[in-house]
Scaffold this active site. Sequence first.
Site, PDB file in Angstrom:
ATOM      1  N   ASP A 191      14.749  29.979  -8.671  1.00 14.52           N
ATOM      2  CA  ASP A 191      15.427  28.926  -7.915  1.00 14.52           C
ATOM      3  C   ASP A 191      16.134  29.458  -6.671  1.00 14.52           C
ATOM      4  OD1 ASP A 191      17.405  30.316  -9.333  1.00 14.52           O
ATOM      5  OD2 ASP A 191      17.644  28.732 -10.811  1.00 14.52           O
ATOM      6  N   ASP A 227      26.078  25.015 -19.672  1.00 13.35           N
ATOM      7  CA  ASP A 227      25.717  23.642 -20.055  1.00 13.35           C
ATOM      8  C   ASP A 227      24.307  23.578 -20.665  1.00 13.35           C
ATOM      9  OD1 ASP A 227      24.074  24.054 -17.866  1.00 13.35           O
ATOM     10  OD2 ASP A 227      24.804  22.352 -16.695  1.00 13.35           O
ATOM     11  N   HIS A 277      21.500  24.853 -19.252  1.00 13.71           N
ATOM     12  CA  HIS A 277      20.384  24.773 -18.315  1.00 13.71           C
ATOM     13  C   HIS A 277      19.535  26.044 -18.309  1.00 13.71           C
ATOM     14  CE1 HIS A 277      23.029  26.262 -14.696  1.00 13.71           C
ATOM     15  NE2 HIS A 277      22.443  27.284 -15.267  1.00 13.71           N
ATOM     16  N   GLU A 331      19.066  21.091 -15.151  1.00 15.29           N
ATOM     17  CA  GLU A 331      20.309  20.673 -15.790  1.00 15.29           C
ATOM     18  C   GLU A 331      20.007  19.743 -16.973  1.00 15.29           C
ATOM     19  OE1 GLU A 331      22.737  22.307 -15.052  1.00 15.29           O
ATOM     20  OE2 GLU A 331      23.427  22.227 -12.979  1.00 15.29           O
TER      21      GLU A 331
END
Length: 261
Positions: A67, A136, A138, A143
């Site tokens: 990313d 979280d 991811h 996400e």
Amino acid sequence: MEVIILPTAAEASEIAARLVARQIREKPASVLGLATGGTPCKLYELLARMHHSNGLDFSRVTSFNLDEYVGIDPTHPASYHRFMDENFFSKVNIPREKIHIPDGLTKDVPAHCAAYEQAIRDAGGIDLQILGLGSDGHLGFNEPGSSLVSRTRIKTLTARTRSDNERFFTGGMEVPHHTITMGLGTIMESRICLLLAFGEGKARAVAASVEGPVTASVPGSLLQFHPRAKLLLDAEAASLLTRTEYYQWVYKNKPAWQIDL
Ligand code: PGA
């Protein structure tokens, strides 16, 4: 899923480095998927050391990063281009033309993402994908709520991820809201997934990914469907798992023919 728990992040990174080195020695023209963030820094340092001291040769390796932030220049101190240069590419011998990172400044995001997917296919697919895990849950910047079959595309970061990553943005620069990330479908096509997670801040996401139900609400849980996913955890990241004794027993008692470390 193979869950390997080591007392410290340094020991887990040693094992990860040995696995990556073995992959490259067995297949010098390997295609590696690479991750950024605090987690893989030690792994990159160890691989660079193996390159300098033990002749680990990256000259035929191709790499694809997971990313990059949208709207940030590759020379920006918090860009993933810069991170990879500083932590890895400047220290090993992957040829520049074989390095791929999404372009956060592209004028045509959908076309760039489609071309990124095509480049992965043209390279023969990813042999080994290194992954971190968000607090979280991811994977990459997929996400919670991301489609489980998603491909490379633009994603909007959660407030939690933006706050987790604030530490990389100094001088009043805001964490961008958008990124280009490989999709969960892209990641799942990698032949091997090697996920590293360290520290108590990852313990909930690790437990949900390994022992919870498979759900888009915890992208890491999708690895339960991957045929060759290895998780390397330190004791803190593993602290909320319930089958710890079993994972440790399995690791200690691997049949000799199965040991790949
Ligand atoms: P970290 O990030 O390695 O900086 O904890 C991991 C991730 O967001 O995937």
